[in-house]
Design a protein around this motif. Structure first.
Motif, short mmCIF file in Angstrom:
data_model
loop_
_atom_site.label_atom_id
_atom_site.label_comp_id
_atom_site.label_asym_id
_atom_site.label_seq_id
_atom_site.Cartn_x
_atom_site.Cartn_y
_atom_site.Cartn_z
N UNK A 184 20.82 -3.83 -1.46
CA UNK A 184 21.73 -4.81 -2.23
C UNK A 184 22.03 -6.14 -1.44
N UNK A 185 22.07 -7.20 -2.05
CA UNK A 185 22.64 -8.38 -1.57
C UNK A 185 22.06 -8.96 -0.20
N UNK A 186 20.70 -8.78 0.02
CA UNK A 186 20.20 -9.13 1.09
C UNK A 186 19.41 -10.44 0.76
N UNK A 205 0.82 -1.41 0.05
CA UNK A 205 0.18 0.07 -0.03
C UNK A 205 0.90 1.37 -0.07
N UNK A 206 2.14 1.03 0.55
CA UNK A 206 3.19 2.21 0.28
C UNK A 206 4.20 1.30 -0.45
N UNK A 207 5.20 2.13 -0.71
CA UNK A 207 6.35 1.94 -1.60
C UNK A 207 7.18 0.69 -1.15
N UNK A 208 7.58 -0.48 -1.72
CA UNK A 208 8.57 -1.22 -1.46
C UNK A 208 9.58 -1.10 -2.51
N UNK A 209 10.83 -0.93 -1.95
CA UNK A 209 12.02 -0.71 -2.89
C UNK A 209 13.01 -1.69 -2.55
N UNK A 210 13.52 -2.47 -3.60
CA UNK A 210 14.45 -3.83 -3.39
C UNK A 210 15.40 -3.51 -4.30
N UNK A 211 16.65 -3.68 -3.67
CA UNK A 211 17.92 -3.66 -4.56
C UNK A 211 18.47 -4.76 -5.43
N UNK A 212 19.51 -4.82 -5.77
CA UNK A 212 20.02 -5.89 -6.84
C UNK A 212 20.40 -7.22 -5.58
N UNK A 213 20.49 -8.24 -6.33
CA UNK A 213 20.68 -9.50 -5.93
C UNK A 213 19.94 -9.85 -4.49
N UNK A 214 18.87 -9.61 -4.29
CA UNK A 214 18.21 -10.02 -3.43
C UNK A 214 17.32 -11.02 -3.55
N UNK A 215 17.39 -11.95 -2.55
CA UNK A 215 16.69 -13.29 -2.22
C UNK A 215 15.69 -13.23 -1.17
#
Length: 207
Positions: free
Chosen positions: A137-139, A94-104
């Motif tokens: 990143x990388x999480x 409902x609000x923004x989710x921002x996910x970086x690179x190489x996230x699993x």
């Protein structure tokens, strides 16, 4: 979105009433795309990837979401390069989710931006709110973990399976529990150990 007070307040992290959001801004479109992903035969990888790109606001290179997937809106979520979400993940955006690179994300990870007032009289008026989630990143987030509204998870973090992340997590740490707390930092020792394991793997594969 113009002049849609409730929708704008929702994205601003303020109180809003979802039923008053204009029809063109409601969440149904994203839920329909998620339903299409969930009904697609798993062998149709290219179709699933195309639908994932349609579902999220932005995607980097090579994103993949293992069905089934569940979303609030879908279009309020951005993912970076080489993003992977295992089965049954929830993006309550409902609000923004921002996910970086190489996230699993492991199976049944829930990213919940939505919240409700503590005061019961206000809560039953259907007023609610949402605060953004940021995952850098990388999480790696383990299975059945939950990330709550307003949380930022730093680079290179590991979240142990079954954790409930209630506050920001510093870079290069391993956290776990309910509420999640720092277990230890990611160290040079980890780099040495895992590089040796990688070498062993490649040596065995070559033989």
């Amino acid at each position: 979105m113009s002049n849609d007070f409730e929708y704008e307040e929702m994205l601003n992290g303020e109180l809003y009433v979802s039923k008053h959001i204009f029809d063109e801004n409601k969440s149904l479109h994203g839920k329909i795309i998620a339903q299409k992903i969930n009904m697609e035969p798993l062998e149709n990888q290219d179709t699933i990837k195309a639908l994932v790109k349609e579902l999220f606001a932005e995607t980097g290179e090579n994103p993949y979401v293992m069905p089934p997937v569940h979303v609030g809106y879908g279009r309020h979520t951005t993912v970076g390069d080489h993003f992977f979400a295992n089965m049954d993940c929830i993006f309550l955006d409902v609000n923004r989710i921002t996910i970086g690179d190489n996230v699993m994300l492991g199976p049944r990870v829930g990213l919940y931006t939505a919240g409700h007032p503590i005061d019961p009289d206000i809560r039953i008026e259907k007023l609610e709110f949402g605060h953004p989630i940021v995952i850098k990143d990388n999480v790696w987030i383990g299975a059945n973990s939950i990330v709550l509204p307003g949380v930022t998870i730093g680079k290179n973090v590991v979240v142990a399976a079954g954790s409930v992340v209630t506050k920001d997590v510093s870079d290069n740490t391993i956290v776990g529990g309910n509420p999640a707390k720092i277990i230890r930092e990611v160290s040079e020792k980890d780099t040495v150990i895992w590089n040796q394991k990688k070498k062993d793997y490649h040596d065995k594969r070559a033989n």
